[in-house]
Design a protein around this motif. Structure first.
Motif, PDB file in Angstrom:
ATOM      1  N   SER A 130       0.830  -1.207   0.000  1.00  0.00           N
ATOM      2  CA  SER A 130       0.000   0.000   0.000  1.00  0.00           C
ATOM      3  C   SER A 130       0.860   1.251   0.000  1.00  0.00           C
ATOM      4  CB  SER A 130      -0.912   0.012   1.229  1.00  0.00           C
ATOM      5  OG  SER A 130      -1.623   1.236   1.311  1.00  0.00           O
ATOM      6  N   ALA A 131       0.406   2.256  -0.730  1.00  0.00           N
ATOM      7  CA  ALA A 131       1.120   3.530  -0.777  1.00  0.00           C
ATOM      8  C   ALA A 131       0.322   4.626  -0.076  1.00  0.00           C
ATOM      9  CB  ALA A 131       1.394   3.924  -2.224  1.00  0.00           C
ATOM     10  N   ALA A 132      -0.504   4.234   0.898  1.00  0.00           N
ATOM     11  CA  ALA A 132      -1.331   5.218   1.609  1.00  0.00           C
ATOM     12  C   ALA A 132      -0.463   6.246   2.329  1.00  0.00           C
ATOM     13  CB  ALA A 132      -2.231   4.506   2.621  1.00  0.00           C
ATOM     14  N   GLU A 133      -0.894   7.502   2.287  1.00  0.00           N
ATOM     15  CA  GLU A 133      -0.211   8.557   3.046  1.00  0.00           C
ATOM     16  C   GLU A 133      -0.385   8.281   4.531  1.00  0.00           C
ATOM     17  OE1 GLU A 133      -0.945  13.257   4.150  1.00  0.00           O
ATOM     18  OE2 GLU A 133      -1.914  12.402   2.368  1.00  0.00           O
ATOM     19  N   ALA A 134       0.713   8.232   5.282  1.00  0.00           N
ATOM     20  CA  ALA A 134       0.631   7.853   6.691  1.00  0.00           C
ATOM     21  C   ALA A 134       1.543   8.721   7.542  1.00  0.00           C
ATOM     22  CB  ALA A 134       1.003   6.376   6.873  1.00  0.00           C
ATOM     23  N   THR A 135       1.047   9.075   8.724  1.00  0.00           N
ATOM     24  CA  THR A 135       1.822   9.875   9.664  1.00  0.00           C
ATOM     25  C   THR A 135       1.761   9.237  11.046  1.00  0.00           C
ATOM     26  OG1 THR A 135      -0.111  11.278  10.123  1.00  0.00           O
ATOM     27  CG2 THR A 135       1.435  12.044   8.427  1.00  0.00           C
ATOM     28  N   VAL A 136       2.640   9.722  11.940  1.00  0.00           N
ATOM     29  CA  VAL A 136       2.741   9.196  13.301  1.00  0.00           C
ATOM     30  C   VAL A 136       2.174  10.222  14.277  1.00  0.00           C
ATOM     31  CG1 VAL A 136       4.327   8.443  15.115  1.00  0.00           C
ATOM     32  CG2 VAL A 136       4.794   7.865  12.711  1.00  0.00           C
ATOM     33  N   HIS A 137       1.405   9.733  15.250  1.00  0.00           N
ATOM     34  CA  HIS A 137       0.895  10.599  16.316  1.00  0.00           C
ATOM     35  C   HIS A 137       1.164   9.925  17.653  1.00  0.00           C
ATOM     36  CE1 HIS A 137      -1.693  13.495  18.378  1.00  0.00           C
ATOM     37  NE2 HIS A 137      -2.230  12.477  19.022  1.00  0.00           N
ATOM     38  N   LEU A 138       1.881  10.615  18.536  1.00  0.00           N
ATOM     39  CA  LEU A 138       2.143  10.097  19.878  1.00  0.00           C
ATOM     40  C   LEU A 138       1.152  10.712  20.851  1.00  0.00           C
ATOM     41  CD1 LEU A 138       6.056  10.281  19.990  1.00  0.00           C
ATOM     42  CD2 LEU A 138       4.607   8.392  19.221  1.00  0.00           C
ATOM     43  N   ALA A 139       0.562   9.875  21.698  1.00  0.00           N
ATOM     44  CA  ALA A 139      -0.424  10.345  22.672  1.00  0.00           C
ATOM     45  C   ALA A 139      -0.074   9.754  24.027  1.00  0.00           C
ATOM     46  CB  ALA A 139      -1.831   9.929  22.254  1.00  0.00           C
ATOM     47  N   SER A 140      -0.571  10.374  25.090  1.00  0.00           N
ATOM     48  CA  SER A 140      -0.325   9.867  26.437  1.00  0.00           C
ATOM     49  C   SER A 140      -1.630   9.774  27.194  1.00  0.00           C
ATOM     50  CB  SER A 140       0.661  10.775  27.187  1.00  0.00           C
ATOM     51  OG  SER A 140       0.126  12.076  27.318  1.00  0.00           O
ATOM     52  N   GLY A 141      -1.603   9.000  28.267  1.00  0.00           N
ATOM     53  CA  GLY A 141      -2.793   8.811  29.079  1.00  0.00           C
ATOM     54  C   GLY A 141      -3.297   7.398  28.981  1.00  0.00           C
ATOM     55  N   PRO A 142      -4.436   7.093  29.625  1.00  0.00           N
ATOM     56  CA  PRO A 142      -5.038   5.767  29.470  1.00  0.00           C
ATOM     57  C   PRO A 142      -5.277   5.479  27.993  1.00  0.00           C
ATOM     58  CG  PRO A 142      -6.123   6.995  31.225  1.00  0.00           C
ATOM     59  CD  PRO A 142      -5.209   7.964  30.535  1.00  0.00           C
ATOM     60  N   ALA A 143      -4.967   4.254  27.559  1.00  0.00           N
ATOM     61  CA  ALA A 143      -4.966   3.940  26.130  1.00  0.00           C
ATOM     62  C   ALA A 143      -6.302   4.229  25.464  1.00  0.00           C
ATOM     63  CB  ALA A 143      -4.576   2.480  25.930  1.00  0.00           C
ATOM     64  N   ALA A 144      -7.411   3.774  26.052  1.00  0.00           N
ATOM     65  CA  ALA A 144      -8.713   3.970  25.417  1.00  0.00           C
ATOM     66  C   ALA A 144      -9.035   5.451  25.280  1.00  0.00           C
ATOM     67  CB  ALA A 144      -9.798   3.251  26.212  1.00  0.00           C
ATOM     68  N   ASP A 145      -8.803   6.227  26.334  1.00  0.00           N
ATOM     69  CA  ASP A 145      -9.082   7.666  26.283  1.00  0.00           C
ATOM     70  C   ASP A 145      -8.203   8.358  25.253  1.00  0.00           C
ATOM     71  OD1 ASP A 145     -10.881   7.265  28.316  1.00  0.00           O
ATOM     72  OD2 ASP A 145      -9.556   7.990  29.906  1.00  0.00           O
ATOM     73  N   ALA A 146      -6.928   7.987  25.205  1.00  0.00           N
ATOM     74  CA  ALA A 146      -6.006   8.623  24.256  1.00  0.00           C
ATOM     75  C   ALA A 146      -6.411   8.329  22.818  1.00  0.00           C
ATOM     76  CB  ALA A 146      -4.579   8.142  24.519  1.00  0.00           C
ATOM     77  N   LEU A 147      -6.814   7.102  22.538  1.00  0.00           N
ATOM     78  CA  LEU A 147      -7.214   6.732  21.185  1.00  0.00           C
ATOM     79  C   LEU A 147      -8.504   7.431  20.774  1.00  0.00           C
ATOM     80  CD1 LEU A 147      -6.389   2.936  21.426  1.00  0.00           C
ATOM     81  CD2 LEU A 147      -5.291   4.557  19.865  1.00  0.00           C
ATOM     82  N   LEU A 148      -9.470   7.494  21.680  1.00  0.00           N
ATOM     83  CA  LEU A 148     -10.725   8.169  21.368  1.00  0.00           C
ATOM     84  C   LEU A 148     -10.507   9.658  21.115  1.00  0.00           C
ATOM     85  CD1 LEU A 148     -13.090   6.420  23.923  1.00  0.00           C
ATOM     86  CD2 LEU A 148     -13.262   6.307  21.430  1.00  0.00           C
ATOM     87  N   ALA A 149      -9.642  10.273  21.902  1.00  0.00           N
ATOM     88  CA  ALA A 149      -9.350  11.698  21.708  1.00  0.00           C
ATOM     89  C   ALA A 149      -8.638  11.936  20.379  1.00  0.00           C
ATOM     90  CB  ALA A 149      -8.504  12.217  22.865  1.00  0.00           C
ATOM     91  N   ALA A 150      -7.684  11.083  20.043  1.00  0.00           N
ATOM     92  CA  ALA A 150      -6.929  11.256  18.802  1.00  0.00           C
ATOM     93  C   ALA A 150      -7.809  11.066  17.584  1.00  0.00           C
ATOM     94  CB  ALA A 150      -5.763  10.274  18.762  1.00  0.00           C
ATOM     95  N   ALA A 151      -8.836  10.207  17.691  1.00  0.00           N
ATOM     96  CA  ALA A 151      -9.689   9.882  16.543  1.00  0.00           C
ATOM     97  C   ALA A 151     -11.012  10.632  16.562  1.00  0.00           C
ATOM     98  CB  ALA A 151      -9.953   8.381  16.513  1.00  0.00           C
ATOM     99  N   ASP A 152     -11.094  11.693  17.327  1.00  0.00           N
ATOM    100  CA  ASP A 152     -12.372  12.372  17.532  1.00  0.00           C
ATOM    101  C   ASP A 152     -13.059  12.771  16.228  1.00  0.00           C
ATOM    102  OD1 ASP A 152     -14.346  13.574  19.346  1.00  0.00           O
ATOM    103  OD2 ASP A 152     -13.641  15.476  18.516  1.00  0.00           O
ATOM    104  N   ASP A 153     -12.305  13.232  15.232  1.00  0.00           N
ATOM    105  CA  ASP A 153     -12.884  13.651  13.955  1.00  0.00           C
ATOM    106  C   ASP A 153     -12.566  12.683  12.819  1.00  0.00           C
ATOM    107  OD1 ASP A 153     -14.011  16.017  14.987  1.00  0.00           O
ATOM    108  OD2 ASP A 153     -12.080  17.051  14.847  1.00  0.00           O
ATOM    109  N   ALA A 154     -12.110  11.495  13.141  1.00  0.00           N
ATOM    110  CA  ALA A 154     -11.686  10.553  12.110  1.00  0.00           C
ATOM    111  C   ALA A 154     -12.883   9.902  11.427  1.00  0.00           C
ATOM    112  CB  ALA A 154     -10.793   9.470  12.720  1.00  0.00           C
ATOM    113  N   ASP A 155     -12.646   9.383  10.221  1.00  0.00           N
ATOM    114  CA  ASP A 155     -13.671   8.624   9.510  1.00  0.00           C
ATOM    115  C   ASP A 155     -13.825   7.236  10.126  1.00  0.00           C
ATOM    116  OD1 ASP A 155     -14.052  10.663   7.521  1.00  0.00           O
ATOM    117  OD2 ASP A 155     -12.179  10.012   6.598  1.00  0.00           O
TER     118      ASP A 155
END
Length: 292
Positions: A67-92
């Motif tokens: 795959s040649a999908a455009e990809a970037t890295v995002h580092l987050a901190s905190g409880p894993a579930a909360d951090a993932l939900l916050a990072a993906a708040d506007d995601a598809d």
């Protein structure tokens, strides 16, 4: 952040999720963001090491998937579930791997993927392939038969009369069109009875009447969702049985299973469970949970 967000941690399960998310992002023509939850209070040099680690994960996934999908890295901190939900708040979509845990661990301890799927506002896909070594009590059965090397692509969606299931049907139809796949809409129905009162006559309509009602309800849901498919690519399945059990059996040779989340909260969710939670535990293919 928009596009596809995928949680990674270096495990085999997160590699599976990343390998699933890469072509999904390419198919949707949207960017992909790999989210890595760091240790709280990590020093800057440690954070740079984490960034390099995730960059390497992306490179290896590109090599595995082509795959040649455009990809970037995002580092987050905190409880894993909360951090993932916050990072993906506007995601598809948010994509996660599923740990291969025993039944008791799933029920008592829960998991990040289950917690995220139950609280997310965006669609969540949990990538977990069937593992016959998982201990089970037979309540839910899986089809662990080997898949043919070549088979038509297939998307299965659970349908009932609720708004979340209509949203799931629309989502599944979009996936099937984009992936040139067959769409199977499954409506599960079940008769539950009580013994008649003493001195009374118990009566229930003929079984055919229930099945006719279920087929009519499924047809109405397809119309409401605005799904238009060629006859040979839209399969309408009506089955008598517990919903999660029927869906898991239907997903045995599917590429994806899509279900709606009714959004039970608090004690009800823990005590009663839900169809979406059960298919997350036992589905042999990736599961997408759509919030209505």
């Amino acid at each position: 952040m928009r596009g596809i967000v995928v949680g990674v941690n270096g495990s085999v399960e997160s590699d599976e999720a990343l390998d699933w998310a890469m072509p999904e992002a390419a198919s949707r023509q949207v960017p992909l963001t790999a989210v890595y939850v760091t240790r709280d209070g990590a020093a800057s040099d440690e954070a740079q090491g984490d960034h390099d680690l995730v960059t390497d994960m992306l490179d290896r996934s590109r090599a595995r998937t082509g795959s040649a999908a455009e990809a970037t890295v995002h580092l987050a901190s905190g409880p894993a579930a909360d951090a993932l939900l916050a990072a993906a708040d506007d995601a598809d979509m948010l994509v996660l791997g599923r740990r291969r845990r025993g039944r008791l661990g799933r029920r008592v301890l829960g998991s990040v993927s289950t917690t995220v799927a139950e609280h997310a506002r965006m669609p969540v896909t949990v990538v977990r392939h069937g593992d016959p070594a998982d201990p089970e009590d037979g309540t839910i059965t899986r089809d662990d038969a080997p898949r043919p090397a070549e088979r038509p692509k297939r998307v299965v969606v659970g349908v009932d009369t609720s708004e979340p299931s209509i949203a799931a049907l629309r989502h599944a139809a979009e996936v099937a069109v984009r992936r040139d796949a067959e769409l199977e809409a499954v409506f599960a129905w079940q008769i539950t009875t009580l013994a008649p009162l003493p001195g009374s006559w118990g009566w229930a309509p003929p079984i055919d009447d229930y099945e006719r009602f279920a087929r009519e309800a499924l047809d109405a849901a397809v119309r409401k969702a605005g799904v238009t498919f060629p006859v040979d690519r839209l399969v309408r399945t009506v089955a008598h049985g517990q919903a999660a059990k029927v869906l898991v059996a239907s997903a045995g040779a599917a590429d994806r299973l899509v279900v709606g989340a009714r959004g039970l909260g608090g004690f009800d969710r823990l005590l009663l469970g839900s169809v979406s939670r059960q298919v997350l535990d036992y589905s042999p293919c990736p599961v997408t949970v759509v919030r209505g």
